[in-house]
Scaffold this motif. Structure first.
Motif, PDB file in Angstrom:
ATOM      1  N   ASN A 223      72.611  56.283  50.822  1.00  0.00           N
ATOM      2  CA  ASN A 223      71.510  55.540  50.618  1.00  0.00           C
ATOM      3  C   ASN A 223      72.243  54.122  51.817  1.00  0.00           C
ATOM      4  N   ALA A 224      70.660  53.365  51.896  1.00  0.00           N
ATOM      5  CA  ALA A 224      70.916  51.884  52.787  1.00  0.00           C
ATOM      6  C   ALA A 224      69.229  51.074  52.198  1.00  0.00           C
ATOM      7  N   VAL A 225      69.144  50.015  51.733  1.00  0.00           N
ATOM      8  CA  VAL A 225      68.243  49.358  51.435  1.00  0.00           C
ATOM      9  C   VAL A 225      67.965  48.749  53.140  1.00  0.00           C
ATOM     10  N   ARG A 226      67.046  48.232  53.108  1.00  0.00           N
ATOM     11  CA  ARG A 226      66.306  47.226  54.560  1.00  0.00           C
ATOM     12  C   ARG A 226      64.915  46.546  53.220  1.00  0.00           C
ATOM     13  N   PRO A 227      64.709  44.879  54.161  1.00  0.00           N
ATOM     14  CA  PRO A 227      63.810  44.469  53.391  1.00  0.00           C
ATOM     15  C   PRO A 227      62.314  44.043  53.693  1.00  0.00           C
ATOM     16  N   VAL A 228      61.385  44.318  53.389  1.00  0.00           N
ATOM     17  CA  VAL A 228      60.042  44.591  53.288  1.00  0.00           C
ATOM     18  C   VAL A 228      59.680  43.456  53.242  1.00  0.00           C
ATOM     19  N   SER A 229      58.719  42.009  53.448  1.00  0.00           N
ATOM     20  CA  SER A 229      58.808  41.597  53.237  1.00  0.00           C
ATOM     21  C   SER A 229      57.611  41.631  52.761  1.00  0.00           C
ATOM     22  N   GLY A 230      57.480  40.872  51.909  1.00  0.00           N
ATOM     23  CA  GLY A 230      55.052  40.866  51.686  1.00  0.00           C
ATOM     24  C   GLY A 230      54.393  39.375  50.478  1.00  0.00           C
ATOM     25  N   VAL A 231      53.613  38.681  50.604  1.00  0.00           N
ATOM     26  CA  VAL A 231      53.477  37.446  50.200  1.00  0.00           C
ATOM     27  C   VAL A 231      52.185  38.176  49.363  1.00  0.00           C
ATOM     28  N   THR A 232      52.049  37.406  47.841  1.00  0.00           N
ATOM     29  CA  THR A 232      50.759  37.144  47.512  1.00  0.00           C
ATOM     30  C   THR A 232      50.795  35.581  47.532  1.00  0.00           C
ATOM     31  N   LEU A 233      48.646  35.536  47.046  1.00  0.00           N
ATOM     32  CA  LEU A 233      48.170  34.486  47.703  1.00  0.00           C
ATOM     33  C   LEU A 233      47.803  34.312  45.920  1.00  0.00           C
ATOM     34  N   ARG A 234      47.787  33.186  45.222  1.00  0.00           N
ATOM     35  CA  ARG A 234      47.559  33.486  43.806  1.00  0.00           C
ATOM     36  C   ARG A 234      46.447  32.049  43.971  1.00  0.00           C
ATOM     37  N   VAL A 235      45.383  32.359  43.351  1.00  0.00           N
ATOM     38  CA  VAL A 235      43.975  31.495  42.995  1.00  0.00           C
ATOM     39  C   VAL A 235      43.637  31.432  41.291  1.00  0.00           C
ATOM     40  N   ARG A 236      43.120  30.459  41.161  1.00  0.00           N
ATOM     41  CA  ARG A 236      42.206  30.397  39.864  1.00  0.00           C
ATOM     42  C   ARG A 236      40.034  30.203  39.829  1.00  0.00           C
ATOM     43  N   GLY A 237      40.003  31.105  38.966  1.00  0.00           N
ATOM     44  CA  GLY A 237      38.446  30.388  39.235  1.00  0.00           C
ATOM     45  C   GLY A 237      37.624  31.835  39.658  1.00  0.00           C
ATOM     46  N   PHE A 238      37.968  32.761  39.305  1.00  0.00           N
ATOM     47  CA  PHE A 238      37.749  34.184  39.413  1.00  0.00           C
ATOM     48  C   PHE A 238      38.042  34.787  38.573  1.00  0.00           C
ATOM     49  N   ASP A 239      37.105  35.689  37.677  1.00  0.00           N
ATOM     50  CA  ASP A 239      37.799  36.723  36.413  1.00  0.00           C
ATOM     51  C   ASP A 239      36.543  38.335  36.321  1.00  0.00           C
ATOM     52  N   ARG A 240      38.011  39.162  36.718  1.00  0.00           N
ATOM     53  CA  ARG A 240      37.631  40.456  36.149  1.00  0.00           C
ATOM     54  C   ARG A 240      37.774  41.533  35.867  1.00  0.00           C
ATOM     55  N   SER A 241      38.783  40.640  34.705  1.00  0.00           N
ATOM     56  CA  SER A 241      39.579  41.802  33.997  1.00  0.00           C
ATOM     57  C   SER A 241      39.066  42.380  33.174  1.00  0.00           C
ATOM     58  N   ASP A 242      38.466  42.144  32.606  1.00  0.00           N
ATOM     59  CA  ASP A 242      38.172  43.199  31.598  1.00  0.00           C
ATOM     60  C   ASP A 242      37.392  44.753  32.677  1.00  0.00           C
ATOM     61  N   VAL A 243      37.532  44.664  33.601  1.00  0.00           N
ATOM     62  CA  VAL A 243      36.689  45.987  34.511  1.00  0.00           C
ATOM     63  C   VAL A 243      37.964  45.634  35.341  1.00  0.00           C
ATOM     64  N   ALA A 244      37.891  47.612  36.513  1.00  0.00           N
ATOM     65  CA  ALA A 244      39.497  48.263  37.310  1.00  0.00           C
ATOM     66  C   ALA A 244      39.120  46.678  38.117  1.00  0.00           C
ATOM     67  N   THR A 245      41.072  46.318  38.090  1.00  0.00           N
ATOM     68  CA  THR A 245      41.415  46.398  39.173  1.00  0.00           C
ATOM     69  C   THR A 245      40.712  46.994  41.028  1.00  0.00           C
ATOM     70  N   VAL A 246      39.893  45.782  42.211  1.00  0.00           N
ATOM     71  CA  VAL A 246      39.600  46.155  42.818  1.00  0.00           C
ATOM     72  C   VAL A 246      41.091  46.069  43.895  1.00  0.00           C
ATOM     73  N   ARG A 247      41.044  46.705  44.846  1.00  0.00           N
ATOM     74  CA  ARG A 247      41.461  47.713  45.685  1.00  0.00           C
ATOM     75  C   ARG A 247      40.518  47.989  47.339  1.00  0.00           C
ATOM     76  N   ALA A 248      40.996  47.778  48.477  1.00  0.00           N
ATOM     77  CA  ALA A 248      40.036  47.758  48.879  1.00  0.00           C
ATOM     78  C   ALA A 248      41.128  48.332  50.521  1.00  0.00           C
ATOM     79  N   PHE A 249      39.902  48.930  51.559  1.00  0.00           N
ATOM     80  CA  PHE A 249      40.246  49.126  52.864  1.00  0.00           C
ATOM     81  C   PHE A 249      39.774  47.957  53.163  1.00  0.00           C
TER      82      PHE A 249
END
Ligand SMILES: Cc1cc2nc3c(=O)[nH]c(=O)nc-3n(C[C@H](O)[C@H](O)[C@H](O)COP(=O)(O)OP(=O)(O)OC[C@H]3O[C@@H](n4cnc5c(N)ncnc54)[C@H](O)[C@@H]3O)c2cc1C
Length: 358
Positions: A223-249
């Motif tokens: 085995n070997a590992v390589r780092p693949v970086s990723g960023v998430t942006l956090r915002v507040r002000g929109f709530d659709r938590s009672d339905v499905a998580t949106v993913r999109a192309f």
């Protein structure tokens, strides 16, 4: 239980993998020392917390899909154990995923995804704005159809970490806030060298994420590992938590927006094989524009912060748990995009390893 004599285990790395492993080993009756200069501030810090085997389906990753399908029951069990111990509930939100495409070629990617997911036997169905208006809440009016995937879920990794750290403390783990600069192994014990001193145990687990092997560890031939970086942006002000998580192309790129109760949203994620953890302005602009196109209701959301982390990617993108040579050290890494999802399963591997060397 591991043995009549209490096994003393060193866990190097307090990301989600090290923390869940440490928790499981404490439950087994082991004495556990966790070493990390900045617990849970690696990839785990940046993660959105999705446990989404279906939405994560990718060509050639059948084995990983089967593994991920075991994750949600494992998280439910772990969440319950954490609740019994701490009195606090780990919220596991099981609302599924809605996958949509922004333009005609993105829609073709959705159709292609449906064909691949179909060959995995995954539970998904076509959905439309007319049939399921609530699932399209906040989604751009030009998007009228998508794929609904039941069985996908999410947790808040910050909450999981908080409950795990509290549980570790309650169960008597030692947390040492120091980097391990070298490890050693003899026939009967292991040693971790830090600026605060040396720590000795009967066996040890390296859960160092994308940082890989610590000096002194025997090289892995498998085995070997390589780092693949990723960023998430956090915002507040929109709530659709009672339905499905949106993913999109969107214009060929992947986007997700995990919406938590109270209006906190996690937008993600960038993918950078150069392993640079800084957030480039262009990446931020693309992520923001993609999210606003798909969910115009985010327009007035307030930016809170961005978090970056290094995903630990193995050669075949599969996680691994490997005993290093004939030493009493094991290496748990390679969880790539799925470490939060798979942590309870790796915890079980940690227990099996320690039982094996006890
Ligand atoms: C942007 C982004 C979004 C993601 N979203 C999801 C998601 O929605 N769902 C999902 O399942 N997964 C997701 N992931 C993947 C997931 O975050 C990782 O697979 C997981 O966090 C890996 O956990 P880990 O404990 O191996 O690594 P880490 O969380 O990186 O922890 C490793 C720890 O080891 C410590 N360490 C390293 N070297 C040493 C040393 N020498 N001595 C002591 N300590 C050391 C570090 O300080 C760190 O705390 C995401 C990742 C990113 C980057």
């Amino acid at each position: 239980m591991v043995s009549q004599q209490r096994q003393n285990v060193l866990v190097v790395g307090a990301g989600i993998i090290g923390l869940v492993s440490a928790f499981r080993l404490l439950q087994e009756g082991c004495a556990v020392t966790v070493l990390d200069p900045s617990p849970a501030k690696g990839a785990t810090w940046a993660a959105a917390g999705m446990i989404a085997p279906t939405a994560e389906i990718a060509v050639g990753e059948e084995a990983n899909y089967e593994l991920q399908r075991q994750a949600l029951p494992a998280w439910r069990a772990l969440g319950e154990e954490l609740r019994v111990l701490t009195g606090d509930e780990l919220q596991i939100v099981e609302k599924g995923t809605l996958l949509v495409g922004w333009d005609a070629s993105d829609q073709r990617l959705v159709d292609q995804f449906a064909r691949v997911a179909g060959t995995f036997g995954a539970a998904l169905r076509e959905s439309s704005r007319d049939e399921d208006p609530e699932e399209f809440a906040g989604v751009s009016a030009r998007i009228t159809r998508g794929l609904l995937m039941a069985g996908d879920a999410w947790i808040n990794p910050d909450e999981a970490v908080r409950l795990l750290l509290a549980s570790l403390e309650l169960l008597g783990a030692k947390i040492i806030p120091s980097e391990v600069t070298r490890i050693e192994s003899s026939d009967h014990d292991v040693r971790a060298v830090t600026a605060l001193g040396d720590y000795v145990g009967g066996c040890g687990i390296l859960a160092t994420g994308a940082a890989g092997l610590v000096p002194g560890a025997p090289a892995s031939v498998r085995n070997a590992v390589r780092p693949v970086s990723g960023v998430t942006l956090r915002v507040r002000g929109f709530d659709r938590s009672d339905v499905a998580t949106v993913r999109a192309f969107v214009r060929g790129r992947s986007l997700y927006v995990v919406s938590r109760p109270g209006g906190y949203c996690v937008l993600g994620a960038t993918v950078d094989e150069r392993g640079e953890s800084a957030l480039e302005l262009g990446e931020l602009a693309r992520l923001t524009r993609d999210a606003l196109d798909v969910l115009p209701a985010l327009e007035s959301a307030v930016v809170l912060e961005h978090r970056s982390g290094l995903r630990p990617a193995s050669r075949d993108l599969e996680p691994f748990f490997e005993q290093l040579g004939d030493t009493r050290w094991a290496w748990a890494s390679g969880h790539y995009r799925h470490g939060v999802t798979l942590a309870p399963l790796t915890g079980a591997s940690a227990v099996a390893f320690v039982r094996g060397v006890a």
